[in-house]
Design an enzyme around this catalytic site. Structure first.
Site, mmCIF file in Angstrom:
data_model
loop_
_atom_site.group_PDB
_atom_site.id
_atom_site.type_symbol
_atom_site.label_atom_id
_atom_site.label_comp_id
_atom_site.label_asym_id
_atom_site.label_seq_id
_atom_site.Cartn_x
_atom_site.Cartn_y
_atom_site.Cartn_z
ATOM 1 N N ALA A 88 12.338 -15.002 -2.691
ATOM 2 C CA ALA A 88 12.562 -13.985 -2.064
ATOM 3 C C ALA A 88 13.884 -13.299 -2.046
ATOM 4 C CB ALA A 88 12.911 -14.487 -0.763
ATOM 5 N N GLN A 90 16.383 -11.939 -1.366
ATOM 6 C CA GLN A 90 17.455 -12.519 -0.985
ATOM 7 C C GLN A 90 18.070 -13.885 -0.981
ATOM 8 O OE1 GLN A 90 20.435 -11.966 -0.504
ATOM 9 N NE2 GLN A 90 20.077 -9.219 -0.377
ATOM 10 N N SER A 91 16.950 -14.224 -2.815
ATOM 11 C CA SER A 91 16.464 -15.934 -3.022
ATOM 12 C C SER A 91 18.004 -16.388 -3.304
ATOM 13 C CB SER A 91 15.832 -16.039 -3.651
ATOM 14 O OG SER A 91 15.873 -17.178 -4.505
ATOM 15 N N ASN A 92 18.566 -17.256 -2.566
ATOM 16 C CA ASN A 92 19.680 -18.078 -3.149
ATOM 17 C C ASN A 92 19.400 -18.576 -4.976
ATOM 18 O OD1 ASN A 92 21.506 -17.893 -0.945
ATOM 19 N ND2 ASN A 92 20.696 -19.501 -0.033
#
Length: 353
Positions: A88, A90-92
């Site tokens: 995504a 905002q992927s961690n």
């Protein structure tokens, strides 16, 4: 809580691993949250503990550090010089992979999937996206958000181009039919929990984890079962409904069992997924998300993000209120980090500011 970590550790020894995390992470008692819920309910609640994997080091930490230690171990064993990863916006996972690649001197390509519609500029440019850029990742934008196969197909196209340029790419995919190397990180976490539980004489009666890609959920559940722990492991859905997520967790568990050659250890009935706090979709906040962010901050000085940790903490709070832990002594919540994403949601958390 468990018998001994030795048998589980033996299964993990010798597997390729890059050790960059700050372990062990702290195990803390959430006394003020438990007191708040006890006063609200008018009766005692179990001791609530938090495994602080938000303190795992490497680019603000989080659960992805444990997972990527094994993924990058496999990448290095394969002779890769380039990490290619999808997730995504905002992927961690992508942020941590970009940080690992920077530390290891590898090139990194991240594919940003548009999984959350209707988000503004701060979502697409701040938080994890900002850190991706700071760690030198090359960005590729992918318009679809809920089509893992299409995302992986496009990722393969990027990798093919890199091969033609003379690179040696390693693909980091999270689809449910790939070898679940990332789950090994939370089997290693189980060993750590063994040691902390024994040292502190704190047997845990239940465990609560977020359940999204399912690597953390599967690794924790399978690791605990391999260690002889039989208590419930509650997976709090952050992306899919409970039925879909249960199928995913079970499927990946079977792949992980096959990867370890341990046979079927986890019965289907042990896979618990709850979607009561999911809301309309991945990355969308609901009232329980706001409450979890508020209570975590005011009562425990814990930072939880709207995508994963606020929803899973809402699950811990909701299950406590529902009496799911009635008669238990200690309940463990695994805090999987995700701090940078919080800044991409400022206007959603405080809409009137």
């Amino acid at each position: 809580m468990m018998r001994t970590p030795d048998a589980l550790q033996l299964r993990l020894d010798g597997l390729p691993r890059v050790r960059l995390g700050h372990f062990p992470t702290p195990l803390e008692k959430m006394e003020r949250l438990a007191s708040h819920l006890s006063e609200e309910l008018g009766k005692p609640v179990p001791s609530l503990w938090v495994k602080r994997d938000d303190c795992s080091g490497v680019a603000t930490g989080g659960n992805k550090v444990r997972q990527l230690e094994y993924s990058f171990g496999a990448a290095q064993a394969a002779g890769a010089d380039t990490a290619v990863i999808t997730g995504a916006v905002q992927s961690n996972y992508m942020r941590t992979a970009a940080a690992f690649a920077a530390k290891l001197g590898m090139e990194c390509h991240v594919q940003l999937e548009n999984r959350v519609e209707g988000m503004g500029e701060e979502y697409h440019k701040s938080g994890n996206v900002l850190l991706d850029r700071m760690f030198g990742a090359r960005m590729h934008h992918f318009p679809l958000g809920e089509d893992e196969k299409a995302a992986d197909t496009n990722l393969n196209s990027i990798a093919a181009r890199l091969k033609r340029e003379g690179k040696k790419p390693y693909l980091f995919t999270l689809s449910a039919d790939t070898k679940p190397v990332t789950s090994l990180g939370y089997m290693q976490c189980v060993v750590e929990l063994f040691e902390q539980s024994i040292a502190g004489d704190m047997p845990f009666d239940a465990v609560v984890v977020p359940s999204g890609s399912a690597a953390t959920h599967v690794g924790t559940l399978l690791g605990l079962r391999l260690a002889g722990y039989t208590g419930p492991v509650h997976g709090i859905c952050v992306r899919r409904d409970a039925k879909s997520q249960t199928e995913r967790v079970l499927s990946i568990t079977r792949l992980a069992e096959d990867m370890l050659g341990c046979g079927e250890i986890v019965p289907e009935s042990d896979v618990i997924c709850r979607d009561d706090w999911l809301g309309p979709s991945y990355g969308k906040m609901v009232e329980s998300t706001h409450e979890a962010i508020d209570l975590a901050g005011r009562l425990e000085a814990l930072i939880v993000d709207p995508v994963y940790t606020a929803k899973s903490l809402a699950g811990l709070i909701g299950l406590t209120r529902a009496g799911a832990f009635e008669g238990m002594g200690n309940v463990l919540y695994i805090h999987t980090g995700g701090l940078p994403a919080l800044f991409a949601y400022r206007s959603a958390i405080y809409p009137d500011d």
